[in-house]
Write an enzyme that holds these catalytic residues in place. Sequence first.
Site, PDB file in Angstrom:
ATOM      1  CG  ASP A 168       6.906  -3.929  10.668  1.00 55.14           C
ATOM      2  OD1 ASP A 168       6.159  -3.584  11.607  1.00 55.14           O
ATOM      3  OD2 ASP A 168       6.624  -3.740   9.475  1.00 55.14           O
ATOM      4  CD  GLU A 253      -3.927   3.365  15.552  1.00 55.94           C
ATOM      5  OE1 GLU A 253      -5.040   3.522  14.980  1.00 55.94           O
ATOM      6  OE2 GLU A 253      -2.917   2.989  14.949  1.00 55.94           O
TER       7      GLU A 253
HETATM    8  C1  UGA Z   1      -0.150   0.141  11.100  1.00 59.04           C
HETATM    9  C2  UGA Z   1      -0.156   0.212  12.639  1.00 59.04           C
HETATM   10  O1  UGA Z   1       1.132   0.588  13.115  1.00 59.04           O
HETATM   11  C3  UGA Z   1      -0.499  -1.172  13.191  1.00 59.04           C
HETATM   12  O2  UGA Z   1      -0.430  -1.156  14.605  1.00 59.04           O
HETATM   13  C4  UGA Z   1      -1.887  -1.535  12.735  1.00 59.04           C
HETATM   14  O3  UGA Z   1      -2.211  -2.843  13.180  1.00 59.04           O
HETATM   15  C5  UGA Z   1      -1.872  -1.560  11.227  1.00 59.04           C
HETATM   16  O4  UGA Z   1      -1.406  -0.312  10.662  1.00 59.04           O
HETATM   17  C6  UGA Z   1      -3.281  -1.808  10.717  1.00 59.04           C
HETATM   18  O5  UGA Z   1      -4.197  -1.159  11.200  1.00 59.04           O
HETATM   19  O6  UGA Z   1      -3.445  -2.678   9.857  1.00 59.04           O
HETATM   20  P1  UGA Z   1       1.443  -1.402   9.457  1.00 59.04           P
HETATM   21  O7  UGA Z   1       2.919  -1.293   9.411  1.00 59.04           O
HETATM   22  O8  UGA Z   1       0.650  -0.915   8.299  1.00 59.04           O
HETATM   23  O9  UGA Z   1       0.943  -0.711  10.812  1.00 59.04           O
HETATM   24  O10 UGA Z   1       0.983  -2.900   9.767  1.00 59.04           O
HETATM   25  P2  UGA Z   1       1.831  -4.231   9.903  1.00 59.04           P
HETATM   26  O11 UGA Z   1       3.117  -3.986  10.603  1.00 59.04           O
HETATM   27  O12 UGA Z   1       1.894  -4.903   8.581  1.00 59.04           O
HETATM   28  O13 UGA Z   1       0.868  -5.074  10.849  1.00 59.04           O
HETATM   29  C7  UGA Z   1       0.685  -4.752  12.202  1.00 59.04           C
HETATM   30  C8  UGA Z   1       0.962  -6.005  13.050  1.00 59.04           C
HETATM   31  O14 UGA Z   1       0.026  -7.026  12.697  1.00 59.04           O
HETATM   32  C9  UGA Z   1       2.356  -6.566  12.813  1.00 59.04           C
HETATM   33  O15 UGA Z   1       2.902  -6.981  14.040  1.00 59.04           O
HETATM   34  C10 UGA Z   1       2.122  -7.736  11.878  1.00 59.04           C
HETATM   35  O16 UGA Z   1       3.035  -8.795  12.024  1.00 59.04           O
HETATM   36  C11 UGA Z   1       0.714  -8.178  12.249  1.00 59.04           C
HETATM   37  N1  UGA Z   1      -0.032  -8.766  11.112  1.00 59.04           N
HETATM   38  C12 UGA Z   1      -0.020  -8.175   9.886  1.00 59.04           C
HETATM   39  C13 UGA Z   1      -0.726  -9.938  11.299  1.00 59.04           C
HETATM   40  O17 UGA Z   1      -0.725 -10.507  12.403  1.00 59.04           O
HETATM   41  N2  UGA Z   1      -1.403 -10.487  10.231  1.00 59.04           N
HETATM   42  C14 UGA Z   1      -1.411  -9.910   8.992  1.00 59.04           C
HETATM   43  O18 UGA Z   1      -2.038 -10.450   8.051  1.00 59.04           O
HETATM   44  C15 UGA Z   1      -0.691  -8.722   8.828  1.00 59.04           C
HETATM   45 MN    MN Z   2       4.371  -2.340  10.828  1.00 59.86          MN
END
Ligand code: UGA
Ligand code: MN
Length: 306
Positions: A168, A253
């Site tokens: 996203d 990270e």
């Molecule tokens: C932040 C960081 O930008 C992410 O790179 C990191 O993985 C995340 O925190 C974390 O440490 O949890 P954020 O916007 O909070 O990002 O996280 P999301 O965009 O909701 O998730 C990161 C990625 O993992 C997305 O591509 C999302 O689709 C994926 N995701 C999320 C899953 O594969 N499974 C889940 O249950 C939730």
């Molecule tokens: Mn995100």
Amino acid sequence: MPFVNIKKQYLAFGMLVFVVLFLFNSRPAIQCQFTPEVSTYVPTIYGITPTYARLAQKADLTRLSQTLMLVKNFHWIVIEDSETKTSLVENLLKESTLKYTHLNVKTHKSKHSTVMDVNICVFKTETITTSWYCASGVEQRNVALNWLRGHLKDSDDKRGAVYFMDDDNTYSLKVFDEMRKIKKVGVWPVGIVGGMRVEMPLVTDGKVSGFNAVWKPFRPFPIDMAGFAINATLFLLHPEAKFSRKVQSGFQESEILKYVATKDDLEPLAENCTKVYVWHTRTQKPSILNPKKLKHPPLPDDHIEV
Ligand code: UGA
Ligand code: MN
């Protein structure tokens, strides 16, 4: 006979126009033969994107995939957080013009709090909101790294840049141009993250001298996942490099970077870290009305993929 003569003249004129047009259209091809050969090598970028099923998933993946279609020599590794691959993601990838690898692995989240969950979920404070937080994408990115190691071992070309991409975020095409320059690890600013307008490495005399982060500034590498890319070869040199569930929130990270680089190795890009080419945007969770609670329920739409 004059009638036949006129027709012949038309025919001759038509043929002349055709030949002129043909030569005009072929001009670049003819010119190419005389252009001296220049190196056209463009390192591959391996984008690693975990993704999970939700209402805005297709919208997010559509926007991202259509940006990526404009990037030269890009290989997208998409890992679904699910027991099986879904047709939504499969079709989206097939319908794109992208080179891709489609994988899946389900994150197993325990319903009850265990010692491990306490490690996974720690308190995260952001400027406005405060919430319990569990790292996402850990298993998915590790599966992708294993696939990548196997792929690079089998390839003649072991070069490339590895970029961990949320599904996203918003990516300018410029960020991909930057990461093709990296020797070890390239870093650059990320917009709208960590409670700041921009989170970025600080640069002195062309070297990273610090970071401006305010959220957990004590992290070894206080930068967001979108703010760096790693030379692919380093994952072969460091087969142990991976993400971990055992580290506290916000340390993923630092966890991966600790295997491949020290602060001294970081290469400031995007005009010495003065430009924003990626934004940590987050798609708002859509709120959909419950048809059962509506006086005039809409027609069923379950057969339509959204
Ligand atoms: C932040 C960081 O930008 C992410 O790179 C990191 O993985 C995340 O925190 C974390 O440490 O949890 P954020 O916007 O909070 O990002 O996280 P999301 O965009 O909701 O998730 C990161 C990625 O993992 C997305 O591509 C999302 O689709 C994926 N995701 C999320 C899953 O594969 N499974 C889940 O249950 C939730
Ligand atoms: Mn995100």
